[in-house]
Scaffold this active site. Structure first.
Site, mmCIF file in Angstrom:
data_model
loop_
_atom_site.group_PDB
_atom_site.id
_atom_site.type_symbol
_atom_site.label_atom_id
_atom_site.label_comp_id
_atom_site.label_asym_id
_atom_site.label_seq_id
_atom_site.Cartn_x
_atom_site.Cartn_y
_atom_site.Cartn_z
ATOM 1 N N TYR A 149 60.058 54.037 40.797
ATOM 2 C CA TYR A 149 59.654 52.624 40.714
ATOM 3 C C TYR A 149 58.729 52.274 41.879
ATOM 4 C CZ TYR A 149 60.215 47.528 40.035
ATOM 5 O OH TYR A 149 60.003 46.179 39.810
ATOM 6 N N LYS B 73 54.916 50.978 41.355
ATOM 7 C CA LYS B 73 54.425 49.664 41.762
ATOM 8 C C LYS B 73 53.325 49.787 42.830
ATOM 9 C CE LYS B 73 56.883 47.115 38.913
ATOM 10 N NZ LYS B 73 56.263 46.301 37.845
ATOM 11 N N ASN C 109 52.975 42.568 32.430
ATOM 12 C CA ASN C 109 54.220 42.214 33.114
ATOM 13 C C ASN C 109 55.404 43.119 32.812
ATOM 14 O OD1 ASN C 109 56.209 40.155 34.345
ATOM 15 N ND2 ASN C 109 56.872 40.345 32.217
ATOM 16 N N VAL D 239 55.219 49.248 25.329
ATOM 17 C CA VAL D 239 53.910 49.132 25.977
ATOM 18 C C VAL D 239 53.350 50.495 26.402
ATOM 19 C CG1 VAL D 239 54.622 48.805 28.392
ATOM 20 C CG2 VAL D 239 52.625 47.594 27.523
#
Ligand code: NAD
Length: 253
Positions: free
Chosen positions: A157, A161, A91, A68
C-alpha cells in the site's frame, strides 16, 4: 462538520468517480451531484451502486459496476460518459493488511498495485485524449498519508500510494500546458468502510505505537469530498501537481 456545497459549480460537466459505492467516493459523488454534475459512479460492488442510485434518484447519476483494475471496466466508464469526461476522481483503493515486505505475497502486491495504481493510470490514459482535444480537464487521485511516509500501512500500500503521488506529478507536468490540471488528495484516517486489519504481528508492534501517538481524530468522508471537489473545480485553477494533505495535520507531526 460544515461542508456547504457550492451550487452550480459543476453545472454541465461530466465527472467520473471510482470507488463511488462507499466512503470518500460516495461522499464525492453526492457532492458533485449536488453541485450540478452528471456523475459516472463506478465501483466493484454492484449492490453498493444500486443502493446509491436508489438513494440519489437522479438521472444525472450513471453507474458502472466493475473492477477498476480490469481494462473492460475502463471502457465501460468511458462509454457511460459518452466519451466526454471533464473531471476524474481516481479514488478506488484497497489496503494491504499492513504486511511488511518480508511477509508480502506476490498476490497481495499485484492486487494492491493493480487497483491503486494501474487502474488509475489506465483511466487517466483513457480520459486524456478528450481532455487534450477540449483543452481542459481536471483529475484528482486519492493518495494517502502512506504516499508520503512509511508508518501508515504495509509495503504494498505504501509503495502504491507513493506511485499515485508520482502518477499525479508526472501527469500534471506533462499535461498542464494542455489545460489539464492533475492533483492528489492525501487523506489521513477517515471514517469509511475500508478494510484495514493487521495481519502481521511484526507490523502491529512497529506501526501500532506510532499510529496511536500521532494520528489526529478520524475525518468524515464529506471533509475529503470537500477537498477533492475543490481540486476538481475551477476554484483551484492555479493548482497543478499538488498533493493536498487532508489529514487533520497528521503530516505536520
Ligand atoms: P471504502 O472501502 O469505504 O470505499 C472504497 C470503495 O472502493 C468501496 O465501495 C469498494 O467496493 C470500492 N473498490 C474496492 N476495490 C475496487 C476495485 N478493484 N474496483 C472498483 N472499486 C473498488 O474506502 P475509502 O476509505 O473511502 O477509500 C477511498 C480511497 O481513500 C482509497 O484510495 C483509499 O486508499 C484512500 N484512503 C482512505 C483512508 C481512510 O482512512 N479511509 C486513508 C487514506 C487513503
Amino acid at each position: 462538520m460544515s461542508t456547504a456545497i457550492v451550487p452550480g459549480r459543476f453545472e454541465g460537466k461530466t465527472a467520473v468517480v471510482t470507488g463511488a459505492g462507499s466512503g470518500i467516493g460516495k461522499a464525492t459523488t453526492l457532492r458533485l451531484l449536488a453541485e450540478g454534475a452528471t456523475v459516472v459512479a463506478s465501483d466493484i460492488s454492484a449492490p453498493r451502486l444500486e443502493e446509491l442510485a436508489a438513494e440519489v434518484g437522479s438521472d444525472r447519476l450513471k453507474t458502472v459496476a466493475g473492477d477498476v483494475a480490469a481494462p473492460d471496466t475502463i471502457e465501460a466508464i468511458l462509454a457511460a460518459a459518452d466519451g466526454v469526461v471533464d473531471a476524474l476522481a481516481n479514488n478506488a483503493g484497497i489496503m494491504d493488511a499492513f504486511l511488511p515486505v518480508a511477509e508480502l505475497t506476490d498476490e497481495m502486491w499485484d492486487r494492491v498495485l493493480g487497483v491503486n495504481v494501474t487502474g488509475p493510470m489506465r483511466l487517466t490514459r483513457a480520459v486524456l485524449p478528450g481532455m487534450i482535444e477540449r483543452g481542459s480537464g481536471t483529475i484528482v487521485n486519492t493518495a494517502s498519508e502512506a504516499g508520503i511516509r512509511a508508518s501508515a500501512a504495509g509495503t504494498a500500500y505504501t509503495a502504491s500510494k507513493h506511485a499515485v503521488v508520482g502518477l499525479t506529478k508526472s501527469t500534471a507536468f506533462f499535461y498542464g500546458p494542455k489545460g489539464i490540471r492533475t492533483n492528489a488528495v492525501a487523506p489521513g484516517a477517515v471514517m469509511t468502510n475500508i478494510e484495514a486489519p493487521f495481519r502481521s504481528e511484526y507490523a502491529a508492534g512497529r506501526v501500532g505505537p506510532i499510529m496511536q501517538t500521532t494520528i489526529p481524530a478520524p475525518a468524515q468522508p464529506e471533509e475529503l469530498a470537500a477537498s477533492i471537489t475543490w481540486l476538481l473545480s475551477d476554484d483551484s485553477s492555479n493548482v497543478n501537481g499538488a498533493i493536498l494533505m487532508s489529514d487533520g495535520g497528521w503530516s505536520a507531526v
